[in-house]
Scaffold this motif. Structure first.
Motif, PDB file in Angstrom:
ATOM      1  N   GLN A  26      94.736  -3.482  71.086  1.00 10.04           N
ATOM      2  CA  GLN A  26      93.422  -3.876  71.580  1.00 10.04           C
ATOM      3  C   GLN A  26      92.955  -5.227  71.063  1.00 10.04           C
ATOM      4  O   GLN A  26      91.954  -5.766  71.553  1.00 10.04           O
ATOM      5  CB  GLN A  26      92.405  -2.790  71.235  1.00 10.04           C
ATOM      6  CG  GLN A  26      92.688  -1.463  71.922  1.00 10.04           C
ATOM      7  CD  GLN A  26      92.696  -1.599  73.439  1.00 10.04           C
ATOM      8  OE1 GLN A  26      91.648  -1.737  74.050  1.00 10.04           O
ATOM      9  NE2 GLN A  26      93.878  -1.573  74.050  1.00 10.04           N
ATOM     10  N   PRO A  83     100.756   1.373  70.806  1.00  6.37           N
ATOM     11  CA  PRO A  83     100.842   0.545  72.007  1.00  6.37           C
ATOM     12  C   PRO A  83     102.286   0.393  72.487  1.00  6.37           C
ATOM     13  O   PRO A  83     103.205   0.162  71.691  1.00  6.37           O
ATOM     14  CB  PRO A  83     100.266  -0.797  71.550  1.00  6.37           C
ATOM     15  CG  PRO A  83     100.507  -0.834  70.076  1.00  6.37           C
ATOM     16  CD  PRO A  83     100.447   0.581  69.595  1.00  6.37           C
ATOM     17  N   ASP A 128      93.172  -5.064  77.694  1.00  5.82           N
ATOM     18  CA  ASP A 128      92.501  -4.294  78.747  1.00  5.82           C
ATOM     19  C   ASP A 128      93.386  -4.032  79.950  1.00  5.82           C
ATOM     20  O   ASP A 128      92.941  -3.410  80.923  1.00  5.82           O
ATOM     21  CB  ASP A 128      91.243  -5.036  79.216  1.00  5.82           C
ATOM     22  CG  ASP A 128      90.177  -5.094  78.137  1.00  5.82           C
ATOM     23  OD1 ASP A 128      90.161  -4.188  77.279  1.00  5.82           O
ATOM     24  OD2 ASP A 128      89.363  -6.030  78.156  1.00  5.82           O
ATOM     25  N   LYS A 129      94.633  -4.470  79.914  1.00  3.17           N
ATOM     26  CA  LYS A 129      95.499  -4.337  81.085  1.00  3.17           C
ATOM     27  C   LYS A 129      96.092  -2.932  81.191  1.00  3.17           C
ATOM     28  O   LYS A 129      96.400  -2.301  80.185  1.00  3.17           O
ATOM     29  CB  LYS A 129      96.636  -5.360  81.031  1.00  3.17           C
ATOM     30  CG  LYS A 129      96.198  -6.811  81.185  1.00  3.17           C
ATOM     31  CD  LYS A 129      97.391  -7.751  81.147  1.00  3.17           C
ATOM     32  CE  LYS A 129      96.949  -9.206  81.318  1.00  3.17           C
ATOM     33  NZ  LYS A 129      96.420  -9.442  82.679  1.00  3.17           N
ATOM     34  N   PRO A 130      96.289  -2.454  82.425  1.00  2.79           N
ATOM     35  CA  PRO A 130      97.044  -1.213  82.598  1.00  2.79           C
ATOM     36  C   PRO A 130      98.518  -1.465  82.308  1.00  2.79           C
ATOM     37  O   PRO A 130      98.980  -2.607  82.313  1.00  2.79           O
ATOM     38  CB  PRO A 130      96.820  -0.860  84.073  1.00  2.79           C
ATOM     39  CG  PRO A 130      96.600  -2.197  84.730  1.00  2.79           C
ATOM     40  CD  PRO A 130      95.889  -3.044  83.717  1.00  2.79           C
ATOM     41  N   ARG A 149      93.475   4.001  78.813  1.00  2.00           N
ATOM     42  CA  ARG A 149      93.047   2.879  78.003  1.00  2.00           C
ATOM     43  C   ARG A 149      91.848   3.264  77.140  1.00  2.00           C
ATOM     44  O   ARG A 149      90.992   4.049  77.559  1.00  2.00           O
ATOM     45  CB  ARG A 149      92.713   1.687  78.911  1.00  2.00           C
ATOM     46  CG  ARG A 149      93.937   0.950  79.417  1.00  2.00           C
ATOM     47  CD  ARG A 149      93.599  -0.089  80.457  1.00  2.00           C
ATOM     48  NE  ARG A 149      93.446   0.503  81.779  1.00  2.00           N
ATOM     49  CZ  ARG A 149      93.135  -0.179  82.875  1.00  2.00           C
ATOM     50  NH1 ARG A 149      92.923  -1.485  82.789  1.00  2.00           N
ATOM     51  NH2 ARG A 149      93.022   0.425  84.028  1.00  2.00           N
ATOM     52  N   TYR A 172      99.137   3.923  74.755  1.00  2.00           N
ATOM     53  CA  TYR A 172      98.702   3.124  75.898  1.00  2.00           C
ATOM     54  C   TYR A 172      99.435   1.788  75.851  1.00  2.00           C
ATOM     55  O   TYR A 172     100.314   1.572  75.011  1.00  2.00           O
ATOM     56  CB  TYR A 172      97.179   2.947  75.899  1.00  2.00           C
ATOM     57  CG  TYR A 172      96.592   2.599  74.561  1.00  2.00           C
ATOM     58  CD1 TYR A 172      96.621   1.297  74.082  1.00  2.00           C
ATOM     59  CD2 TYR A 172      96.014   3.584  73.757  1.00  2.00           C
ATOM     60  CE1 TYR A 172      96.092   0.971  72.847  1.00  2.00           C
ATOM     61  CE2 TYR A 172      95.482   3.270  72.518  1.00  2.00           C
ATOM     62  CZ  TYR A 172      95.525   1.967  72.069  1.00  2.00           C
ATOM     63  OH  TYR A 172      94.992   1.646  70.843  1.00  2.00           O
TER      64      TYR A 172
END
Length: 414
Positions: free
Chosen positions: A142, A213, A148-150, A111, A138
């Motif tokens: 953002q 993403p 912010d999540k995995p 992240r 990732y």
């Protein structure tokens, strides 16, 4: 175009592929990132895989002859070099920065907040090397609430509606696609993102940050056809691509196996109706055009299924080929490994790995007339090239020995 590694890097084993001379620092692990960087390595880039002292977790996935060299790792990390740097130690991080100075591309899949905590956010890295293409793979963009999540493959499959499509099409409970399709599909996006960044740098002289993403890319991947009636505002019907969601859309069972057939044109369907002894269906208004066939795909496929059950696969295939009807027999994983076409084109090879003995490898599946590709090296042992790549980055032998003694760098062996 001038690359950071135009005259060195991958040693005598370089010189193959359209990306020869491009140096990529690979700060990725598991599936998505390594899949992307392996393709770039197959195309000739000098890919330096920077690993933690524990190594990429996928090293411990699948059957293996020796610890840390599992089947999953072997198939995702050929044509790369491995360096172990402990980025949690200041000296290890400093050594990593020296590698970045020599690179054309950085690919990472943690992240962005984790990169920022290391001082490796784009602004800091661009100050070190303004020509660097800084590519992040990732979970989520953002700017959104998921930022912010995995994220891992199963989660992204679920968010992009793939399991629910199985349920919608086949009845039963939702289920995942039985492969890491999100990892690999978005990994491919990462490949063209890197190439686009390099092409833009050729024009501007500067690198840039490129965000890839998973969720947004898989949402586009799924919805490209499945938006359906929701393409319009207000909607002109339900979402979803009707043919793909038809319960009857599946391999057709023959008397002894399965055949996969897809017909699109009016001519193909007319030929098929004649082949199965139903020429009257050529004049059936339900099947007269691609639009009408889409509306009546259930009964159309049910009729085809009934016909296929009457003969064996071996009996059907020459008849379908003679009628120029697109169809192939269904493979299992085991029969795929023995496919005669793949054998003839040299897709599979057996190679001697330096530590793992005889292994089955796959050829680079693209072919290039002027810049041919090849497998230059098999997947590396953990930290096999640590000293080598740091020496190329300009660190002295004395400094490298200090880093090794402090545990900030670790050298493995083939």
């Amino acid at each position: 175009m001038t690359f950071a590694n135009a005259n060195g890097g991958d040693g005598e084993e370089g010189g193959a592929g359209p990306l020869h001379g491009v140096r990529i620092i690979d700060l990725t692990s598991m599936g998505m990132g390594p899949y992307a960087t392996q393709i770039l390595a197959d195309l000739g880039a000098d890919v330096i895989k920077v690993e933690s002292p524990d190594g990429d977790a996928v090293r411990r996935v699948g059957p293996m002859r020796h610890p840390g060299m599992g089947a999953g790792f072997l198939t995702l990390n050929r044509n790369k070099r491995s360096a172990v740097l402990d980025l949690k130690q200041p000296d290890g991080l400093a050594a990593f920065v020296e590698l970045l100075k020599t690179a054309d591309v950085l690919v990472y899949n943690v992240r962005p907040a984790a990169m920022a905590r290391l001082g490796l956010d784009y602004d800091n890295v661009a100050a070190i090397n303004p020509r660097l293409v800084y590519c992040g793979l990732y979970g989520f963009g953002q700017d959104g609430p998921y930022g912010d999540k995995p994220a891992y493959d199963d989660m992204i499959q679920g968010l992009s509606a793939l399991p629910s499509l199985f349920a919608q099409a086949g009845g039963g409970p939702p289920r995942y696609v039985p492969m890491a399709i999100a990892d690999q599909a978005v990994g491919l996006v990462g490949v063209y993102a890197v190439m686009g960044g390099l092409l833009a740098r050729q024009r501007t002289g500067r690198g840039q940050a490129v965000d890839v993403p998973m969720f947004e890319n898989m949402a586009q991947f799924v919805l490209t056809l499945h938006t359906g009636g929701a393409t319009f505002d207000p909607p002109l019907g339900a979402s979803g691509f009707q043919r793909h969601l038809a319960p009857e859309r599946r391999p057709f069972a023959t008397a002894d196996g399965f055949i996969c057939m897809l017909l699109y044109t009016d001519l193909q369907w007319r030929r098929f109706f004649e082949l199965i002894g139903r020429p009257e269906l050529r004049d059936d208004p339900r099947f007269a055009s691609v639009t009408e066939r889409g509306r009546h795909v259930g009964p159309l496929y049910a009729m085809a299924a009934e016909a296929f059950a009457a003969r064996t696969t071996a009996e059907w295939m020459p008849l379908l080929e003679a009628a120029d009807i697109p169809a192939m027999p269904l493979h299992t994983l085991d029969s795929l490994l023995e496919d005669p076409h793949l054998a003839e084109v040299g897709f599979f090879e057996c190679a001697d790995h330096p530590t793992e003995g005889r292994i089955r490898t796959m050829a680079v599946p693209t072919r290039w007339s002027e810049t041919p590709t090849r497998v230059r090296r098999q997947a590396p042992a953990l930290g096999e090239h640590s000293v080598e790549v740091l020496r190329e980055a300009g660190l002295s032998t004395e400094r490298i020995q200090q880093l090794l003694a402090a545990g900030a760098v670790r050298q493995g062996g083939a």
